[in-house]
Design an enzyme around this catalytic site. Structure first.
Site, PDB file in Angstrom:
ATOM      1  N   SER A  26       3.960   0.481   2.556  1.00  0.00           N
ATOM      2  CA  SER A  26       3.870  -0.555   3.589  1.00  0.00           C
ATOM      3  C   SER A  26       3.534  -1.893   2.950  1.00  0.00           C
ATOM      4  CB  SER A  26       2.747  -0.229   4.584  1.00  0.00           C
ATOM      5  OG  SER A  26       2.904   1.054   5.134  1.00  0.00           O
ATOM      6  N   HIS A  42       0.856  -1.188   0.000  1.00  0.00           N
ATOM      7  CA  HIS A  42       0.000   0.000   0.000  1.00  0.00           C
ATOM      8  C   HIS A  42       0.893   1.241   0.000  1.00  0.00           C
ATOM      9  CE1 HIS A  42      -3.532   2.433   0.727  1.00  0.00           C
ATOM     10  NE2 HIS A  42      -2.849   3.079   1.651  1.00  0.00           N
ATOM     11  N   ASP A  77      -6.904  -2.222   3.736  1.00  0.00           N
ATOM     12  CA  ASP A  77      -5.562  -1.707   4.037  1.00  0.00           C
ATOM     13  C   ASP A  77      -5.235  -1.815   5.529  1.00  0.00           C
ATOM     14  OD1 ASP A  77      -5.194  -1.124   1.349  1.00  0.00           O
ATOM     15  OD2 ASP A  77      -6.098   0.856   1.569  1.00  0.00           O
TER      16      ASP A  77
HETATM   17  C1  GRF Z   1       1.039   0.494  -6.034  1.00  0.00           C
HETATM   18  O1  GRF Z   1       1.188   1.845  -5.732  1.00  0.00           O
HETATM   19  C2  GRF Z   1       0.612  -0.284  -4.828  1.00  0.00           C
HETATM   20  O2  GRF Z   1       1.099   0.239  -3.647  1.00  0.00           O
HETATM   21  C3  GRF Z   1      -0.883  -0.174  -4.877  1.00  0.00           C
HETATM   22  O3  GRF Z   1      -1.208  -0.237  -6.231  1.00  0.00           O
HETATM   23  C4  GRF Z   1      -0.117   0.263  -6.999  1.00  0.00           C
HETATM   24  C5  GRF Z   1       0.206  -0.771  -8.044  1.00  0.00           C
HETATM   25  O4  GRF Z   1       1.161  -0.289  -8.965  1.00  0.00           O
HETATM   26  N1  GRF Z   1      -1.507  -1.201  -4.092  1.00  0.00           N
HETATM   27  P1  GRF Z   1       1.731  -1.246 -10.105  1.00  0.00           P
HETATM   28  O5  GRF Z   1       0.540  -1.787 -10.872  1.00  0.00           O
HETATM   29  O6  GRF Z   1       2.500  -2.331  -9.431  1.00  0.00           O
HETATM   30  O7  GRF Z   1       2.578  -0.366 -10.958  1.00  0.00           O
END
Ligand code: GRF
Length: 221
Positions: A139, A112, A148
């Site tokens: 995190s 997250h 979350d």
């Molecule tokens: C990331 O920022 C992650 O923290 C969140 O979703 C986003 C996914 O990014 N849960 P990606 O698809 O891995 O580029």
């Protein structure tokens, strides 16, 4: 020798965190086997990344199901056919039912883009700026039934720069995520971090670049 854990990655979009995990496996920094990648969206670029790396991909489109429960049941069947040790949420944009979360108790991880418990949900970078936070980051946590939420395993921390906008902040956090997720997975793969017994979480992990934090592991930009 310990068998490398089997990972199944769930995503809905770009998949840059998946790419970081693929790269870490290919370079030997992460001793794990990517058993499959599952998306709820046919247009997720993460599926292309997986296919290019020779990883099996599957689509479980939520629009084909009447409710969350039947979608999650189908997802469970698809995931379990791949026999994962760990299920890795990497930008998977569906809220999961308690049944799903319970099924993968202590085997379901999420990343997250905030220093949880601050800024659960969406638009975390703008919210960190609006709140005047001095620090921000990412995190990795075990997933519980609340959004979350769940026990923190590791955090990556950066100092917000004066005048920084949310796009720039998002880029810097994303870059940290790409180091954090593979490092946490390797800590689990090596046995340094136990998902079953969080009393072990405060052991030093010299090879990973992670440092100790009160609640788990932390990585500084
Ligand atoms: C990331 O920022 C992650 O923290 C969140 O979703 C986003 C996914 O990014 N849960 P990606 O698809 O891995 O580029």
């Amino acid at each position: 020798m310990k068998t490398p854990p089997r990972l199944v990655v769930l995503l809905s979009g770009n998949g840059s965190n998946l790419q970081a995990i693929i790269d870490a496996c290919q370079s030997g920094q992460l001793d794990a086997h990517l058993a499959g990648v599952i998306s709820n969206r046919a247009d997720a670029y993460g599926l292309t990344r997986a296919a290019q790396a020779g990883i099996s991909t599957q689509l479980v489109d939520h629009k084909n199901f009447a409710d969350r429960e039947s979608f999650d049941q189908a997802l469970i069947s698809t995931i379990d056919s791949l026999q994962p040790d760990i299920v890795v949420l990497a930008g998977f944009m569906r809220i999961l039912t308690p049944l799903f979360v319970q099924h993968y108790h202590n085997r379901l991880l999420n990343i997250h883009p905030s220093l949880l418990p601050r800024h659960k949900g969406l638009h975390t970078h703008q919210r960190a700026l609006d709140a005047g936070d001095s620090h921000h980051g990412a995190s990795v946590h075990l997933v519980s039934a609340e959004l979350d939420d769940g026990p923190l395993l590791a955090q990556a921390v950066l100092a917000i720069q004066p005048g920084e906008n949310s796009e720039r902040l998002a880029q810097r956090v994303h870059a940290l995520e790409h180091r954090l997720y593979p490092a946490v997975l390797q800590a689990i793969a090596s046995g340094a971090l136990s998902l079953d017994d969080r009393r072990h979480h405060n052991r030093p992990l010299p090879a990973s670049g992670l440092r100790l934090a009160t609640q788990g592991l932390a990585l500084q930009e």
